[in-house]
Design a protein around this motif. Sequence first.
Motif: not given
Lengths: 203, 203, 203
Positions: C20, C23-24, C44-45, C47-49, C51-52, C87, C91
């Motif tokens: 993750t 990807e970010a 999108k970043i 969202d990844l944060e 998810r993390g 992460l 972000e």
Amino acid sequence: MRLLPKTGRFFEKFVEQAATIHEAAVLLLDMLEKSEGFENTGAKITDLEHRGDNITHEILTSLNQTFITPFDREDIHALSSRLDDVLDLIEAAANKVVFYKITGRMQPAVELAQIIVRCAERIKTAMAALERQDRILDHCIELNRLENEGDRISRVAIAQLFEQERDPITLIKRKELYEVLEDAIDCCEDVANVLESVVLKSN
Amino acid sequence: MRLLPKTGRFFEKFVEQAATIHEAAVLLLDMLEKSEGFENTGAKITDLEHRGDNITHEILTSLNQTFITPFDREDIHALSSRLDDVLDLIEAAANKVVFYKITGRMQPAVELAQIIVRCAERIKTAMAALERQDRILDHCIELNRLENEGDRISRVAIAQLFEQERDPITLIKRKELYEVLEDAIDCCEDVANVLESVVLKSN
Amino acid sequence: MRLLPKTGRFFEKFVEQAATIHEAAVLLLDMLEKSEGFENTGAKITDLEHRGDNITHEILTSLNQTFITPFDREDIHALSSRLDDVLDLIEAAANKVVFYKITGRMQPAVELAQIIVRCAERIKTAMAALERQDRILDHCIELNRLENEGDRISRVAIAQLFEQERDPITLIKRKELYEVLEDAIDCCEDVANVLESVVLKSN
């Protein structure tokens, strides 16, 4: 002393430290809502910060004189340090208002101070419930949620500042106030992280 | 190697690390007092910072090769890391002077650097006394006191800067110098906190 | 559950957390290279944060429900927290670009983001090799080296900014972007420090 440790004293001291944080948080909110009489309220917050230092010192001295501790020695040290940090940051925020002579109501700063008060209430409740480990993780989750809310408010506030404030020195002052308020909230989340770790180890 | 650990080596290395910090602190003070010849002094401080990195690396490698350590593995790691941080921040302060081309004597910066020198002296003394645990807590108390003094000086300095400095870019540069000097002092207090914890555990 | 702990799950979760981050990091680099379409990539970043955050929460919940852990409970907690911090900082960098409306390609920012991507690759590799402890210290050394490189780039970039940028508000924005990118890299080094400590303890 070593043969008859009064382990309950640690919990009492943590409750006292949390009460001092809460008292300082309420004064900080008052200061930001009123935007006058700063020096007076600032001095009261500094007094509370000194009281907090004394409590921290008492906890560390007790730790030194007690053979059996109610939970890990290192976690008592960490919890006490993080609580001390919260109070330091509340005082740092008050100092910025006083020393930078920040005037005029700043709505996002008031909202951040309200969150600090709510964090302090949660920390107080968690400290009172620590000995019997009652719903500690719930309080941690709420502290995490409040931190997210604070984060959002300060981000928007700083973005607006960059859009609207043309005087760089005013911008620097206000931005720093938002940041230190957010740091205080982050530090409440650090308290939650120590509490989480205490609960994890005891299960 | 593992059967015959030379535990004394850790203490020697900590003394060496503290001496490097002290040497860098004296150079930083010299730089701020003279306000000329920055590049040269800055380069010497960077050399010391590299020497410090090597000592840190030696401590961590020893830790890896030694079965019995004189105190907790984690605390040796923490103490070495915090000492490394102090040196990093002294170098960071020197770099700000060099890279920001800060000229003209700044009295509060000189005073903060004097406090860093006094902290470094205390850390040197504490490291030399660590093996026999002689008066470590006294040194910790003094490091805490120095931190409070540094805090007060930098707060007043920054408040004055906001009152008197009209050029925002000059204000930013000088404010950052005060802040990084204060960070270095704070980090000396972090060293004291690790030492305190080492003493607490051994009692 | 407690009788049949699936200790391998921790390693899987760490691999997932590292993926993750990677990807970010790639998205952040893309954002800084293109200097347009910020809001979309920023979302999108974020969202990844999130998810993390979920992965971190899963790790901490597992820790709570598992009796035997593959390495120290405290280190699992620390590793997960440091990965979460990386992460968060990626972000935070993306948010600065979006909220400060930073436009125009900044070459040093692109270079710092490239270093973050390389750190993320190393962290991914290290996480995949953590269970069998394969060459972890090599990855730590490389993460330290990347941190030094990032440090050098951001120092030069900030010095140039002070020399060339005359608008204080633009200077503040760009300086903060460099700083948060450097913080993200520093935090990758903190991940390396936890890994180092895990390896030290297991030897």
